[in-house]
Design an enzyme around this catalytic site. Structure first.
Site, mmCIF file in Angstrom:
data_model
loop_
_atom_site.group_PDB
_atom_site.id
_atom_site.type_symbol
_atom_site.label_atom_id
_atom_site.label_comp_id
_atom_site.label_asym_id
_atom_site.label_seq_id
_atom_site.Cartn_x
_atom_site.Cartn_y
_atom_site.Cartn_z
ATOM 1 N N GLY A 267 1.806 3.981 -16.973
ATOM 2 C CA GLY A 267 2.960 2.999 -17.351
ATOM 3 C C GLY A 267 3.249 1.989 -16.280
ATOM 4 C CB ALA A 268 5.265 1.661 -14.163
ATOM 5 C CG MET A 269 1.748 1.633 -8.363
ATOM 6 S SD MET A 269 1.510 3.517 -8.221
ATOM 7 C CE MET A 269 1.749 3.674 -6.445
ATOM 8 C CD GLU A 304 7.193 3.915 -11.863
ATOM 9 O OE1 GLU A 304 6.652 4.203 -10.648
ATOM 10 O OE2 GLU A 304 6.574 4.687 -12.639
ATOM 11 C CG HIS A 307 8.240 7.257 -7.458
ATOM 12 N ND1 HIS A 307 7.934 8.460 -7.067
ATOM 13 C CD2 HIS A 307 7.591 6.856 -8.487
ATOM 14 C CE1 HIS A 307 7.335 9.147 -8.037
ATOM 15 N NE2 HIS A 307 6.792 8.432 -8.817
HETATM 16 N N1 B3K Z 1 2.630 7.125 -9.339
HETATM 17 C C1 B3K Z 1 2.264 6.246 -10.386
HETATM 18 C C2 B3K Z 1 0.807 6.991 -11.166
HETATM 19 C C3 B3K Z 1 -0.291 6.633 -10.412
HETATM 20 C C4 B3K Z 1 -1.333 6.955 -11.319
HETATM 21 C C5 B3K Z 1 -2.654 6.955 -10.612
HETATM 22 N N2 B3K Z 1 -4.037 7.119 -11.381
HETATM 23 C C6 B3K Z 1 3.056 6.270 -11.389
HETATM 24 C C7 B3K Z 1 4.362 7.059 -11.418
HETATM 25 O O1 B3K Z 1 4.186 8.354 -11.631
HETATM 26 O O2 B3K Z 1 5.461 6.791 -10.897
HETATM 27 ZN ZN ZN Z 2 5.852 8.829 -10.426
#
Ligand code: B3K
Ligand code: ZN
Length: 885
Positions: A267-269, A304, A307
């Site tokens: 979905g996103a990073m 996101e 995070h």
């Molecule tokens: N942290 C990323 C997910 C990364 C997946 C890598 N295979 C998105 C998230 O959970 O916010």
């Molecule tokens: Zn996440």
């Protein structure tokens, strides 16, 4: 398998990194043939390392080493060695500057990890272990470094050059090239590194933090998407405000950037200051995005952004701790969505996902604890267990501590660990220390896999006016210690009188009656535990596990009449919906049994009457009603069964739906009319969403049953809709009806209208692939040769192959075995192109346990076929080898 079996990594083997990297200076030269990456790393020995080694071992995958030097002196052969997994520099000092130049080929990357190209732009994805595809590095989250990144590229093709932090310099270079330099003041692990280069335009906004700092918000998109940014930006501002209000956390850089890319594995990073999003999870305007897309965007943008504190400022020590950031952040985004919309509906949606998909995962071959103890490929562990069950675990801490103490705990956690890479134990410790609540037993939730089952027994003694509740728990665990120690389960409980009013709960005689609570979070900590409630004048109905207060299965002891009572009278919205689901499921299950035994089929009239009651009720909240009108899904019915007969379930569920259509036609048509807004501007507020959902459910029920009045309404809605929710709902209803020519014509019209919009085309594909009509597999195969399909694009793969195999169960599980073979063929194809996507796709073939021997054998045969492939990726190998019997 050509090579030896891939290596398993164990949590118990964790050791601190032998070296640290204080500064990371990167220089990228982006070209059409490839990219040159120069790195300057300030390395020093880690004084806390358990293991001292004279050699420095760095991770690296598919890199071509051009040059290497230490403290300005080029290394000669024999001073270093390039291996399959990276680079070893032999005999290094305690502190030194390591310079490397490597060549990479972003244009050739189809796994969408590291630095790659998505249409005409360069972008990156580094979590979990993608940075090693960019340069040699200590690619692990407990190595945190300060990054400076310079990007050079052709100015016409790539006018926009982005990385983490703040822009500090830019300028023109020879031959039409230019450069931009970025500095990120915060130390971070390399999985949070990001780079983007492309011909993008930016839509700007601003946010003023609680302390008065101005933050630029900048969204970068391809020019054709410039009118699809508004919703993401307003969601971002709402998230920034919410994190200040609820957690007291402000954003910490002067700029926050979001980029939309079309080719993205998930979905996103949450890259520091530069979030990269899958276009389908960030771009929206009313005429192209549905209500559920609007809500998904709001939730993912928030996730996101959140995070930044739960993940970036405080990160994971190792990947076994993934739920430290993911479980906590999903909990935070769920609370945010609940505050922005209907809390009950949000809870219903989350529990539905958990009970259907996470429970299935937890009883399947890939079952693992929230903190796993081993893995072969970490990408396989971005699971519903880590995310959704992880969020439930944090939610239970919240329930046990209460709002205020939970906030104290999170404050202490951020204060203690800001700038550190920590463990889930550190998180629980902070919660325990701040609250004084002993969470020792609670920690079991992190270590044991499987879904606990609760048996409920209760008695009412009229003479003694005593209600006795006995709870017992067990857990069919597949990993973790198999002793049967109990979990600490917060069990939210109430008693309802015959009018549906909550009764005061008095557990000991001293309690003052007037102040007695009407809802309690019971600390259920023993294998079997009894709770007594006094002064209960009449026999009550218990309200169990209110709001789904723990991720467990409660054995259903209610009769149909009690469920009917709860469906009409429960004061807990979630439980009210759940009573309806349980009743419908029970009725569908009995019809399925009758179907299998060739008996006459009848729909219990009480269900029809209950639905009538709901539809004519003036008092029920529309958001809740919109959910109650949806019958349990086939996936959930399969999950409830010991051995699922998909034909019987499908037939029984359709019979219930068609009976509702026939018996409640008037009420459903009225519901459709009453909730249709003509000419009103689109709004994504939850009331408007609920009304559209109600109207479209009514239409769907009627049209699926072949009602010709509904056909007229659907066709009218299809041509006159002013938003995608209504337009696609009409299309879905038509595609799932027996009106063949209307269905074909609507599909053609829709494609002709929207073919230039990839997000809408994704919907067009999945609507066709999820049609329960027979012959769909042939249609799916034809679609894979259509110009709209591209196997290299994960969204297209999910919309076609994923949609068919996960959401078209009657066709996927066809006894010919063709559905299984189709999936295996595509897993094999994708294994070479994009192992992460291939490995995710294989899931439905690993769910054999729920089906009879014949289907199990067909699924196993396909798993064996996949396993016998040469060059199987670690990703696919892990899932398939664990699923073979
Ligand atoms: N942290 C990323 C997910 C990364 C997946 C890598 N295979 C998105 C998230 O959970 O916010
Ligand atoms: Zn996440």
């Amino acid at each position: 398998m050509k090579e030896a079996q891939p290596r398993t990594i164990f949590l118990k083997d964790y050791q601190k990194p032998p070296f640290l990297i204080d500064e990371t200076v990167l220089h990228f030269d982006l070209n059409e043939q490839g990219a040159t990456v120069k790195s300057r790393l300030s390395v020093r020995r880690n004084p806390e390392a358990e293991l001292t080694t004279s050699d420095l071992t760095l991770d690296g995958v598919d890199l071509e080493l051009v040059s290497i030097a230490i403290d300005g002196v080029a290394l000669s052969e024999g001073q270093y060695a390039v291996t399959e997994e990276g680079l070893k520099v032999i005999g290094v000092a305690d502190t030194f500057l390591l310079e490397c130049e490597t060549l990479i080929k972003p244009q050739e990357i189809t796994c969408l990890e590291g630095l790659y190209k998505s249409s005409s732009m360069f972008c990156t994805q580094c979590e979990a272990e993608g940075f090693r595809r960019i340069t040699y590095y200590l690619d692990r989250p407990d190595v945190m470094s300060r990054f400076t990144t310079t990007i050079t590229a052709d100015k016409t093709l790539y006018p926009v050059l982005l990385s983490n932090g703040n822009e500090v310099e830019r300028g023109d270079l020879e031959s039409g090239r230019h450069f931009v330099r970025w500095e990120d003041p915060f130390r971070k692990p390399c999985y949070l590194f990001a780079l983007v280069a492309g011909d993008l335009l930016n839509i700007d906004d601003q946010y003023v933090t609680a302390s008065g700092r101005k933050v630029s918000l900048r969204m970068f998109v391809e020019p054709q998407n410039k009118d699809k940014c508004e919703h993401a930006l307003s969601s971002l501002k709402a998230s920034m405000k919410w994190d200040e209000d609820v957690y007291g956390r402000e954003y910490d850089l002067d700029i926050f950037m979001i980029v939309a890319v079309d080719d993205f594995n998930m979905g996103a990073m949450e890259n520091k200051g530069l979030n990269i999003f899958n276009s389908s999870c960030v771009l929206a305007k009313p005429d192209t995005a549905t209500d559920s897309t609007y809500q998904r965007i709001e939730a993912i943008v928030a996730h996101e952004y959140f995070h930044n504190w739960s993940g970036n400022r405080v990160t994971c020590r190792d990947w076994f701790q993934l739920s430290l950031k993911e479980g906590f952040t999903v909990f935070r985004d769920a609370e945010f969505s609940a505050d922005m919309n209907s809390r009950t509906v949000k809870r219903i949606e989350d529990v539905n996902l958990l009970r259907t998909a996470q429970f299935a995962e937890d009883s399947g071959p890939m079952s693992h604890p929230v903190r796993p103890s081993s893995f072969i490929e970490i990408s396989n562990f971005y699971t519903l267990t880590i995310y959704e069950k992880g969020a439930e675990v944090v939610g239970m801490i919240h329930r046990l501590l209460g709002e205020e103490l939970f906030r104290k705990g999170s404050d202490l956690y951020f204060e203690r660990h800001d700038g550190q890479a920590v463990t889930t134990d550190d998180f629980v410790q902070a919660m325990q220390d701040a609250s004084g609540k002993d969470l020792t037993q609670f920690k079991r939730w992190y270590d044991i896999a499987g879904t606990p089952v609760i048996d409920v027994d209760y008695q009412y003694d009229e003479q003694a006016q005593l209600f006795t509740l006995t709870l017992s728990q067990s857990c069919p665990s597949t990993e973790g210690d198999a002793d049967e120690k109990p979990f600490h389960i917060p069990f939210t409980f109430a008693l309802l009188d015959s009018n549906g009013c909550n009764i005061p709960l008095i557990q000991n005689d001293d309690a003052v009656f007037a102040n007695a609570p009407t809802e309690l979070v019971l600390d259920f900590v023993e294998t079997e535990q009894t709770f007594k409630f006094q002064h209960i004048e009449k026999e009550p109905v218990p309200s169990l596990l209110r709001g789904f207060s723990a991720p467990v299965k409660v054995k259903n002891t209610f009769s149909r009449d009690q469920l009917l009572f709860l469906m009409m009278n429960e004061t807990d919205g979630f439980n009210r919906w759940d009573a309806g689901q349980r009743l419908s499921a029970d009725i569908i299950q009995s019809i399925a049994e009758d179907y299998m035994h060739g008996r006459a089929l009848n729909v219990d009239a009480r269900l029809v009457n209950a639905y009538r009651g709901l539809l004519v009720s003036k008092s029920i909240d529309k958001a809740l009603l919109s959910k109650m009108l949806m019958l349990p899904t086939e996936s959930y019915l399969i999950e409830l069964a010991d051995e699922a007969n998909i034909e019987a379930i499908h037939h029984a569920r359709n019979l219930v739906r068609d009976t509702l259509a026939e018996k409640l036609k008037i009420e459903l048509l009225r519901c459709y009319q009453e909730n249709t807004d003509v000419g009103a501007a689109y709004s994504a507020d939850f009331n408007s969403i609920a009304r559209r959902s109600l109207k479209n459910s009514a239409l769907n029920i009627l049209l699926s049953a072949g009602d010709s009045d509904a056909l007229v309404l659907a066709e009218k809605q299809f041509v006159s809709a002013t938003n995608m929710t209504d337009e696609s709902a009409a299309l879905i209803a038509l595609v799932n009806s027996d009106f063949v020519s209307q269905r074909e014509s609507a599909l053609n019209t829709f494609y002709a209208k929207w073919k230039a919009d990839p997000q809408v085309v994704e919907q067009w594909l999945s609507i066709q692939c999820t049609s329960a009509k027979s012959g769909t597999l042939e249609a799916v195969k034809r679609l894979m040769t259509h110009e709209a399909f591209d196997i290299k694009n994960p969204n297209k793969v999910r919309s076609v192959i994923g949609a068919f195999c996960n959401h078209n169960l009657i066709n996927f599980h066809n006894l010919s075995g063709e559905g299984y073979q189709f999936l295996a063929d595509n897993v094999i194809k994708l294994n070479k192109l994009n192992p992460q996507i291939a490995s995710r796709l294989v899931t439905p073939l690993t769910r054999g346990k729920k089906f009879n021997q014949e289907r199990q054998a067909l699924m196993q045969a396909q798993l064996h076929r996949i396993l016998s492939e040469e060059n199987l990726s670690k990703d696919v190998y892990e899932v398939v080898s664990k699923s073979i019997k």
